[in-house]
Design a protein around this motif. Structure first.
Motif, short mmCIF file in Angstrom:
data_model
loop_
_atom_site.label_atom_id
_atom_site.label_comp_id
_atom_site.label_asym_id
_atom_site.label_seq_id
_atom_site.Cartn_x
_atom_site.Cartn_y
_atom_site.Cartn_z
N VAL A 59 -13.85 -2.97 -108.66
CA VAL A 59 -13.63 -1.98 -107.62
C VAL A 59 -14.14 -2.51 -106.29
CG1 VAL A 59 -14.13 0.39 -106.87
CG2 VAL A 59 -13.89 -0.13 -109.31
N VAL A 60 -13.32 -2.33 -105.24
CA VAL A 60 -13.68 -2.73 -103.88
C VAL A 60 -13.34 -1.58 -102.95
CG1 VAL A 60 -13.21 -4.36 -102.00
CG2 VAL A 60 -13.21 -5.17 -104.36
N GLY A 61 -14.21 -1.30 -101.98
CA GLY A 61 -13.86 -0.30 -100.98
C GLY A 61 -14.86 0.82 -100.86
N THR B 68 -9.82 2.44 -101.06
CA THR B 68 -10.48 1.84 -102.22
C THR B 68 -9.42 1.10 -103.04
OG1 THR B 68 -12.02 3.71 -102.23
CG2 THR B 68 -11.95 2.35 -104.22
N GLN C 201 -17.53 2.68 -108.83
CA GLN C 201 -17.65 2.46 -107.39
C GLN C 201 -17.61 0.97 -107.09
OE1 GLN C 201 -21.41 4.43 -106.80
NE2 GLN C 201 -22.59 2.56 -107.11
N SER C 202 -17.65 0.64 -105.81
CA SER C 202 -17.53 -0.75 -105.38
C SER C 202 -18.51 -1.66 -106.12
CB SER C 202 -17.76 -0.86 -103.87
OG SER C 202 -17.48 -2.16 -103.41
N THR D 145 -12.08 -5.04 -95.51
CA THR D 145 -12.57 -5.77 -96.70
C THR D 145 -11.42 -6.04 -97.67
OG1 THR D 145 -14.70 -4.66 -96.50
CG2 THR D 145 -14.22 -5.73 -98.60
#
Length: 279
Positions: free
Chosen positions: A229-231, A218, A264-265, A40
């Motif tokens: 945030v991604v991951g 992350t 968080q994501s 991702t």
């Protein structure tokens, strides 16, 4: 008296502005907390660069090996995702980092990636050289700068774990990163290595800084003064406040000097106002 008041007000305003945490005016940062760079995040990095036709440069210097070839793992990973032009750039020689020949790949690059290792090696090799100048130009032209582990921390203004002795000294003999984000300290591998309390070693001495800790696999994607945030895991925020989806009215919280909280994501954060974006 009135003149003194306005001078004092100007000084206080200037000082407050100086301590704001701000991101890049142009371009995007992809800041990964180490571990595996999941699909991702890799795909997002390529997309932000302009797709598989965009020329990309990978800098593995933080790793500490004498020689890196074009088969360096993240360069190979980008090629596996279809990127057509990836160049690995590496030296420990500051004089070489100032040459036209060495910096040529950066002139056309749409994206730069810093690999993991020890962040002070990037400072010793590239700070205040033509290489750093051209990396900034990639960002200023709307490109993307990314990196994982050491390649995450180097993107902040304060260089956490920048000591040449070992990586457990939070405030070491190298304290200045490349500063793509101003007034920030960035830590990595935070939950995977139980580092969640280490940031306080910096903030008790540099309370004006925003601290963030990014766990493995992350990333934060930074555009302007905000990031998302991604991951797979969490990002820790050290801004002297507390935030929770369920509120904090019934919680028994420690003092502001010992507070942190998790994002968080999908969560977004405004670094300039130091607040979670909830709209």
């Amino acid at each position: 008296m009135k003149k003194f008041f306005f001078v004092l007000l100007f000084a206080l305003t200037a000082n407050a502005q100086e301590h704001l945490t701000t991101g890049p005016e142009n371009g995007t940062l992809v800041i990964v907390g180490g571990g595996r760079v999941v699909d991702t995040i890799t795909k997002k990095y390529i997309e932000l660069a302009g797709g598989i036709d965009a020329p990309m440069v990978v800098i593995p210097t933080a790793g500490g090996d004498d020689i890196y070839g074009e088969d360096y793992y993240f360069a190979e990973r980008l090629r596996a995702f279809g990127v057509k032009k990836v160049t690995v750039v590496h030296t420990y020689d500051r004089a070489e980092a100032d040459t036209e020949a060495f910096t040529q790949p950066l002139k056309d690059a749409k994206a730069v990636w810093f690999g993991g290792g020890r962040q002070w090696r990037l400072v010793d090799a590239y700070a205040d050289t033509k290489t750093e100048q051209l990396i900034w130009e990639v960002l200023n032209k709307g490109g993307v700068i990314g990196g994982s582990s050491a390649g995450a921390t180097i993107q902040g203004s304060y260089l956490a774990r920048g000591d040449t002795q070992n990586n457990q000294i939070m405030m070491g003999d190298h304290e200045e990163g490349f500063g793509f984000i101003k007034n920030i300290a960035i830590d990595q591998h935070v939950l995977a290595r139980n580092r969640q309390f280490d940031m306080f070693n910096i903030l008790k001495n540099r309370p004006e800084l925003l601290g963030i800790g990014i766990d493995e696999s992350t990333a934060v994607i930074v555009k302007g003064d905000q990031f998302e945030v991604v991951g797979a895991s969490k990002v820790l925020i050290y801004d002297g406040t507390f935030w929770s989806r369920e509120g904090s009215q019934l919680k028994n919280l420690p003092s502001k000097d010992n507070l942190f909280y998790f994002l968080q994501s999908g969560d977004r954060y405004d670094m300039k106002s130091r607040s979670v974006v909830t709209d």
